[in-house]
Motif scaffolding. Structure first.
Motif, PDB file in Angstrom:
ATOM      1  N   MET A 101       0.822  -1.212   0.000  1.00 14.92           N
ATOM      2  CA  MET A 101       0.000   0.000   0.000  1.00 14.92           C
ATOM      3  C   MET A 101       0.856   1.264   0.000  1.00 14.92           C
ATOM      4  O   MET A 101       0.327   2.370  -0.083  1.00 14.92           O
ATOM      5  CB  MET A 101      -0.931   0.003   1.216  1.00 14.92           C
ATOM      6  CG  MET A 101      -2.012  -1.072   1.172  1.00 14.92           C
ATOM      7  SD  MET A 101      -3.221  -0.793  -0.126  1.00 14.92           S
ATOM      8  CE  MET A 101      -4.183   0.542   0.576  1.00 14.92           C
ATOM      9  N   LYS A 102       2.178   1.125   0.071  1.00 13.83           N
ATOM     10  CA  LYS A 102       3.064   2.276  -0.048  1.00 13.83           C
ATOM     11  C   LYS A 102       3.387   2.610  -1.502  1.00 13.83           C
ATOM     12  O   LYS A 102       4.114   3.563  -1.770  1.00 13.83           O
ATOM     13  CB  LYS A 102       4.369   2.031   0.712  1.00 13.83           C
ATOM     14  CG  LYS A 102       4.215   1.985   2.225  1.00 13.83           C
ATOM     15  CD  LYS A 102       5.567   1.835   2.895  1.00 13.83           C
ATOM     16  CE  LYS A 102       5.457   1.874   4.411  1.00 13.83           C
ATOM     17  NZ  LYS A 102       6.786   1.755   5.062  1.00 13.83           N
ATOM     18  N   ALA A 103       2.898   1.814  -2.425  1.00 14.22           N
ATOM     19  CA  ALA A 103       3.160   2.053  -3.846  1.00 14.22           C
ATOM     20  C   ALA A 103       2.658   3.430  -4.253  1.00 14.22           C
ATOM     21  O   ALA A 103       1.621   3.904  -3.780  1.00 14.22           O
ATOM     22  CB  ALA A 103       2.499   0.972  -4.693  1.00 14.22           C
ATOM     23  N   PHE A 111      -1.955   4.029   0.208  1.00 17.50           N
ATOM     24  CA  PHE A 111      -2.538   4.070   1.549  1.00 17.50           C
ATOM     25  C   PHE A 111      -3.218   5.408   1.802  1.00 17.50           C
ATOM     26  O   PHE A 111      -4.314   5.455   2.369  1.00 17.50           O
ATOM     27  CB  PHE A 111      -1.457   3.806   2.591  1.00 17.50           C
ATOM     28  CG  PHE A 111      -1.988   3.550   3.975  1.00 17.50           C
ATOM     29  CD1 PHE A 111      -2.529   2.317   4.303  1.00 17.50           C
ATOM     30  CD2 PHE A 111      -1.954   4.541   4.945  1.00 17.50           C
ATOM     31  CE1 PHE A 111      -3.031   2.082   5.577  1.00 17.50           C
ATOM     32  CE2 PHE A 111      -2.453   4.305   6.210  1.00 17.50           C
ATOM     33  CZ  PHE A 111      -3.001   3.073   6.528  1.00 17.50           C
ATOM     34  N   THR A 112      -2.581   6.504   1.390  1.00 16.49           N
ATOM     35  CA  THR A 112      -3.185   7.821   1.571  1.00 16.49           C
ATOM     36  C   THR A 112      -4.472   7.949   0.770  1.00 16.49           C
ATOM     37  O   THR A 112      -5.459   8.519   1.244  1.00 16.49           O
ATOM     38  CB  THR A 112      -2.192   8.915   1.159  1.00 16.49           C
ATOM     39  OG1 THR A 112      -0.980   8.764   1.915  1.00 16.49           O
ATOM     40  CG2 THR A 112      -2.770  10.295   1.410  1.00 16.49           C
ATOM     41  N   GLU A 113      -4.481   7.408  -0.451  1.00 17.29           N
ATOM     42  CA  GLU A 113      -5.687   7.452  -1.269  1.00 17.29           C
ATOM     43  C   GLU A 113      -6.805   6.626  -0.633  1.00 17.29           C
ATOM     44  O   GLU A 113      -7.985   7.009  -0.675  1.00 17.29           O
ATOM     45  CB  GLU A 113      -5.390   6.927  -2.672  1.00 17.29           C
ATOM     46  CG  GLU A 113      -6.590   6.869  -3.599  1.00 17.29           C
ATOM     47  CD  GLU A 113      -7.231   8.224  -3.830  1.00 17.29           C
ATOM     48  OE1 GLU A 113      -8.438   8.244  -4.147  1.00 17.29           O
ATOM     49  OE2 GLU A 113      -6.546   9.260  -3.696  1.00 17.29           O
ATOM     50  N   VAL A 214      -7.640  -0.043  -4.731  1.00 15.98           N
ATOM     51  CA  VAL A 214      -6.793   1.152  -4.785  1.00 15.98           C
ATOM     52  C   VAL A 214      -5.504   0.772  -5.503  1.00 15.98           C
ATOM     53  O   VAL A 214      -4.855  -0.199  -5.144  1.00 15.98           O
ATOM     54  CB  VAL A 214      -6.478   1.685  -3.375  1.00 15.98           C
ATOM     55  CG1 VAL A 214      -5.599   2.919  -3.461  1.00 15.98           C
ATOM     56  CG2 VAL A 214      -7.757   1.995  -2.623  1.00 15.98           C
ATOM     57  N   GLY A 215      -5.127   1.559  -6.498  1.00 15.49           N
ATOM     58  CA  GLY A 215      -3.904   1.270  -7.243  1.00 15.49           C
ATOM     59  C   GLY A 215      -4.201   0.963  -8.694  1.00 15.49           C
ATOM     60  O   GLY A 215      -5.241   0.386  -9.024  1.00 15.49           O
TER      61      GLY A 215
END
Length: 393
Positions: A101-103, A111-113, A214-215
């Motif tokens: 999730m740090k991608a 993660f922020t998204e 997410v991503g």
């Protein structure tokens, strides 16, 4: 805005053509015989040019009629505004906090998204709706219990950050299901990038399950193995790096020993494959860092690995023996030793510190011992009381 019956807008095309056609038709006048045409000079030209069609001219009335027809058809198409919201009186948010999730394929990272998405949907809940937040890590944790105080959930969400470890999504989802097991109108929302295995032994019961992905990219390569072995005065390090994406990735693999770069090379990693590299260093090295650099790599957490050792010198052993297979084999199996073997000490080296002082241990195997300048002495198969008494003085 969306239309519930958008096909009605197709009727605007024939209606528009009909309205324009009206303005293209020219008024046909009745022919009348008069004694002299000079009595009607102003309409003579128009009479001569009388035809069924005329050139289309700009007309505000035509524009207003077309606009009225369009607005009428839009109203008949039943417009509505589409909004995002969660259906349920009880909502459990399950947030993936794994290293993936740090991608950074979304700004600033996944993660922020994911946190932003939860913030937006917390605002859609009614004041009497209950919400809870579970963070999926190696061990799932409830950071906000069920509450109608949505601000409490926001505060718990604000202090969260992604970890450098994998997440047990299955355990987190089972924990969420247990919380809403007997609740009606419940909803479990999983926010993740999908980097987890199959979820087993999970049943949501009557709760609705929503999965928010997410991503956007899977282009990532990272280290999966680091191994170090000592062989005498050499340190052998092996690293394996895997390309997790389905595309070729070009980058640079760099080695650092005690803070100094010692090697760097370009690598082209094949899709989905593992690539291994090995490097030999002096055994005195205390710290080794291996770094992978690639501009298209979306995740930096797995791009650096470290090895930390004692940095001790190998134990140097001098074996004085005619030959002892088992002893030699046992000494060679110890990775932290360096063994030299001779049959006998040269006469000029006896009591010579510059010779025997280079060894930590001198072993006399079946050979009469001689005085040497070593840190330790090992006598095997020989009894020499006089020599022992001399060493003890």
């Amino acid at each position: 805005m969306v239309l519930q019956t958008p096909f009605l807008l197709w009727w605007f095309l024939p209606i528009m053509l009909f309205i324009i056609l009206i303005y293209l038709l020219k008024i046909r006048r009745k022919e009348v015989k008069v004694p002299a045409v000079f009595l009607f000079p102003r309409i003579t030209t128009d009479v001569r040019a009388n035809a069924p069609w005329q050139r289309l001219r700009f007309n505000w009335l035509m524009i207003l009629q077309l606009l009225a027809a369009l607005l009428l058809l839009i109203a008949l198409a039943r417009p509505m505004i589409k909004g995002e919201g969660l259906i349920g009186k009880t909502v459990i948010f399950v947030l993936d906090a794994s290293a993936s999730m740090k991608a950074k394929d979304v700004y600033p990272d996944r993660f922020t998204e994911a946190k932003r998405w939860i913030y937006r949907h917390l605002n859609t809940l009614h004041s009497d709706d209950q919400a809870a937040l579970i963070v999926a890590m190696t061990e799932p944790r409830v950071v906000a219990s069920l509450t109608t105080n949505h601000q409490q959930v926001r505060q718990a969400l604000e202090n969260l950050s992604a970890t450098d470890a994998p997440s047990d999504i299955g355990a987190a989802m089972r924990l969420a299901a247990n919380i809403v097991i007997n609740r009606r109108n419940a909803c479990i929302v999983l926010i993740s990038d999908g980097s987890f295995g199959e979820i087993r032994d999970f049943s949501p019961g009557a709760a609705e399950v929503i999965y928010k992905v997410v991503g956007k990219s899977s282009k990532n390569a990272g280290f999966v193995t680091l191994d170090a072995q000592r062989y005498g005065n050499q340190l052998r390090l092996f690293v394996a790096i895997r390309n997790f994406s389905q595309q070729f990735m070009n980058g640079i693999l760099s080695w650092f020993a005690d803070g100094q770069i010692i090697d760097a090379q370009e690598l082209k990693l094949s899709p989905g494959k593992i690539h291994g590299e090995m490097l030999e260093l002096p055994a005195t090295v205390k710290e080794v860092k291996v770094r992978w650099e690639c501009d298209s790599d979306i995740l930096s957490s797995d791009n650096v690995v470290h090895w930390v050792g004692s940095g001790l010198k190998p134990i140097r052993i001098l074996l004085v023996s005619y030959g002892n297979f088992f002893l030699e084999k046992a000494l060679s199996l110890e990775p932290g030793t360096l063994v030299d073997k001779i049959v006998q000490l040269p006469k000029e080296t006896v009591n010579n510190p510059s010779f025997s002082g280079d060894y930590d241990i001198v072993i006399f195997d079946g050979i009469k011992p001689q005085p040497v300048n070593a840190k330790a002495l090992w006598i095997i198969g020989v009894a020499d009381g006089n020599f022992v008494q001399q060493i003890g003085k």
